[in-house]
Design a protein around this motif. Sequence first.
Motif, PDB file in Angstrom:
ATOM      1  N   ALA A 122      17.180  12.312  -9.772  1.00 53.64           N
ATOM      2  CA  ALA A 122      16.703  11.905 -10.792  1.00 53.64           C
ATOM      3  C   ALA A 122      15.232  12.074 -10.864  1.00 53.64           C
ATOM      4  O   ALA A 122      14.548  12.541 -10.034  1.00 53.64           O
ATOM      5  N   PRO A 123      14.469  12.043 -12.252  1.00 53.08           N
ATOM      6  CA  PRO A 123      13.113  12.305 -12.553  1.00 53.08           C
ATOM      7  C   PRO A 123      12.290  11.397 -11.495  1.00 53.08           C
ATOM      8  O   PRO A 123      12.570  10.103 -11.412  1.00 53.08           O
ATOM      9  N   CYS A 124      11.399  11.885 -10.937  1.00 53.72           N
ATOM     10  CA  CYS A 124      10.336  11.397 -10.298  1.00 53.72           C
ATOM     11  C   CYS A 124       8.842  12.029 -10.654  1.00 53.72           C
ATOM     12  O   CYS A 124       8.680  13.251 -10.718  1.00 53.72           O
ATOM     13  N   TYR A 125       7.802  10.953 -10.677  1.00 57.63           N
ATOM     14  CA  TYR A 125       6.576  11.515 -11.045  1.00 57.63           C
ATOM     15  C   TYR A 125       5.751  11.033 -10.017  1.00 57.63           C
ATOM     16  O   TYR A 125       5.506   9.911  -9.577  1.00 57.63           O
ATOM     17  N   THR A 126       4.764  12.086  -9.555  1.00 59.10           N
ATOM     18  CA  THR A 126       3.889  12.048  -8.595  1.00 59.10           C
ATOM     19  C   THR A 126       2.453  12.337  -8.919  1.00 59.10           C
ATOM     20  O   THR A 126       2.452  12.690  -9.963  1.00 59.10           O
ATOM     21  N   LEU A 127       1.486  11.820  -7.987  1.00 65.03           N
ATOM     22  CA  LEU A 127       0.236  12.098  -8.047  1.00 65.03           C
ATOM     23  C   LEU A 127      -0.004  12.641  -6.767  1.00 65.03           C
ATOM     24  O   LEU A 127      -0.049  11.970  -5.745  1.00 65.03           O
ATOM     25  N   LYS A 128      -0.692  13.942  -6.772  1.00 65.37           N
ATOM     26  CA  LYS A 128      -0.967  14.489  -5.428  1.00 65.37           C
ATOM     27  C   LYS A 128      -0.046  14.482  -4.524  1.00 65.37           C
ATOM     28  O   LYS A 128      -0.106  14.182  -3.127  1.00 65.37           O
ATOM     29  N   GLY A 129       1.386  14.604  -4.840  1.00 66.70           N
ATOM     30  CA  GLY A 129       2.406  14.587  -3.885  1.00 66.70           C
ATOM     31  C   GLY A 129       2.881  12.943  -3.495  1.00 66.70           C
ATOM     32  O   GLY A 129       4.052  12.963  -2.827  1.00 66.70           O
ATOM     33  N   LYS A 130       2.490  12.030  -3.899  1.00 68.23           N
ATOM     34  CA  LYS A 130       2.938  10.871  -3.884  1.00 68.23           C
ATOM     35  C   LYS A 130       3.892  10.350  -4.624  1.00 68.23           C
ATOM     36  O   LYS A 130       3.348  10.345  -5.989  1.00 68.23           O
ATOM     37  N   ASN A 131       4.978   9.709  -4.436  1.00 65.81           N
ATOM     38  CA  ASN A 131       5.826   9.254  -5.393  1.00 65.81           C
ATOM     39  C   ASN A 131       5.436   8.014  -6.047  1.00 65.81           C
ATOM     40  O   ASN A 131       4.862   7.093  -5.550  1.00 65.81           O
ATOM     41  N   LEU A 132       5.348   7.838  -7.418  1.00 70.29           N
ATOM     42  CA  LEU A 132       4.653   6.671  -8.345  1.00 70.29           C
ATOM     43  C   LEU A 132       5.672   6.060  -9.011  1.00 70.29           C
ATOM     44  O   LEU A 132       5.998   5.077  -9.041  1.00 70.29           O
ATOM     45  N   LEU A 187       4.713  -0.492 -20.882  1.00 70.51           N
ATOM     46  CA  LEU A 187       4.829   0.672 -19.687  1.00 70.51           C
ATOM     47  C   LEU A 187       3.548   1.475 -19.621  1.00 70.51           C
ATOM     48  O   LEU A 187       3.393   1.790 -18.265  1.00 70.51           O
ATOM     49  N   GLU A 188       2.808   1.647 -20.589  1.00 70.79           N
ATOM     50  CA  GLU A 188       1.324   2.420 -20.186  1.00 70.79           C
ATOM     51  C   GLU A 188       0.509   1.444 -19.480  1.00 70.79           C
ATOM     52  O   GLU A 188      -0.044   1.974 -18.610  1.00 70.79           O
ATOM     53  N   GLU A 189       0.452   0.340 -19.512  1.00 68.39           N
ATOM     54  CA  GLU A 189      -0.317  -0.640 -18.839  1.00 68.39           C
ATOM     55  C   GLU A 189       0.097  -0.416 -17.296  1.00 68.39           C
ATOM     56  O   GLU A 189      -0.724  -0.356 -16.428  1.00 68.39           O
ATOM     57  N   ILE A 210      -1.458   4.556 -11.267  1.00 69.38           N
ATOM     58  CA  ILE A 210      -2.162   5.830 -10.969  1.00 69.38           C
ATOM     59  C   ILE A 210      -3.317   5.290 -10.424  1.00 69.38           C
ATOM     60  O   ILE A 210      -4.029   5.923  -9.415  1.00 69.38           O
ATOM     61  N   ALA A 211      -4.169   4.113 -11.099  1.00 72.00           N
ATOM     62  CA  ALA A 211      -5.474   3.774 -10.462  1.00 72.00           C
ATOM     63  C   ALA A 211      -5.226   3.155  -8.791  1.00 72.00           C
ATOM     64  O   ALA A 211      -6.126   3.685  -8.153  1.00 72.00           O
ATOM     65  N   ILE A 212      -4.299   2.578  -8.556  1.00 74.18           N
ATOM     66  CA  ILE A 212      -3.943   2.054  -7.475  1.00 74.18           C
ATOM     67  C   ILE A 212      -3.800   3.241  -6.399  1.00 74.18           C
ATOM     68  O   ILE A 212      -4.383   3.307  -5.361  1.00 74.18           O
ATOM     69  N   GLU A 213      -3.062   4.201  -6.997  1.00 75.15           N
ATOM     70  CA  GLU A 213      -2.924   5.479  -6.038  1.00 75.15           C
ATOM     71  C   GLU A 213      -4.019   6.172  -5.846  1.00 75.15           C
ATOM     72  O   GLU A 213      -4.492   6.536  -4.598  1.00 75.15           O
ATOM     73  N   LYS A 214      -5.186   6.091  -6.559  1.00 71.61           N
ATOM     74  CA  LYS A 214      -6.172   6.970  -6.662  1.00 71.61           C
ATOM     75  C   LYS A 214      -7.219   6.365  -5.633  1.00 71.61           C
ATOM     76  O   LYS A 214      -7.929   6.836  -4.926  1.00 71.61           O
ATOM     77  N   ASN A 215      -7.217   5.102  -5.769  1.00 73.05           N
ATOM     78  CA  ASN A 215      -7.913   4.088  -4.962  1.00 73.05           C
ATOM     79  C   ASN A 215      -7.541   4.048  -3.429  1.00 73.05           C
ATOM     80  O   ASN A 215      -8.424   3.790  -2.598  1.00 73.05           O
ATOM     81  N   ASN A 216      -6.285   4.510  -3.125  1.00 82.72           N
ATOM     82  CA  ASN A 216      -5.777   4.500  -1.953  1.00 82.72           C
ATOM     83  C   ASN A 216      -5.865   5.962  -1.016  1.00 82.72           C
ATOM     84  O   ASN A 216      -5.438   6.050  -0.185  1.00 82.72           O
ATOM     85  N   THR A 217      -6.372   7.153  -1.895  1.00 86.05           N
ATOM     86  CA  THR A 217      -6.429   8.168  -1.365  1.00 86.05           C
ATOM     87  C   THR A 217      -7.779   8.613  -1.089  1.00 86.05           C
ATOM     88  O   THR A 217      -8.873   8.180  -1.540  1.00 86.05           O
TER      89      THR A 217
END
Length: 122
Positions: free
Chosen positions: A43-53, A107-109, A115-122
């Motif tokens: 199924a479609p999966c969208y990631t940020l820097k290799g992390k599944n979001l 959905l956008e919210e 994305i912000a949470i993931e960026k703050n955790n990396t």
Amino acid sequence: MANPKAKNTQEYISFFPKWKSHFNTIYNVLQNTELEESIKWGAPCYTLKGKNLIGMVGFKNHCAVWFHKGALLKDNKNALINAQPGKTQLLRQLRYCESDMVGIELLEEYIIEAIAIEKNNT
């Protein structure tokens, strides 16, 4: 019979004609993000820097947008569902039935916050 594994998001959407409108709306929103699109678990999966979001998934009675760390989202609208309470720790979903419209702003919210949470955790 299970659907064959999709090679890309458009092929996945074609497997679920019932959810085509919902999935196309979700897909268009996700295309306007910095997330990388791939297929994981068929199924479609969208990631940020290799992390599944975020993932998109279709079922018989509903389709959903999965937020892999959805429990960390504020969810001020109480729209997120834990599909398996007691089993699922972080995964939450926005679930859509056939008569539901995809709320683009909501959905956008959630996507922006994920994305912000993931960026703050990396």
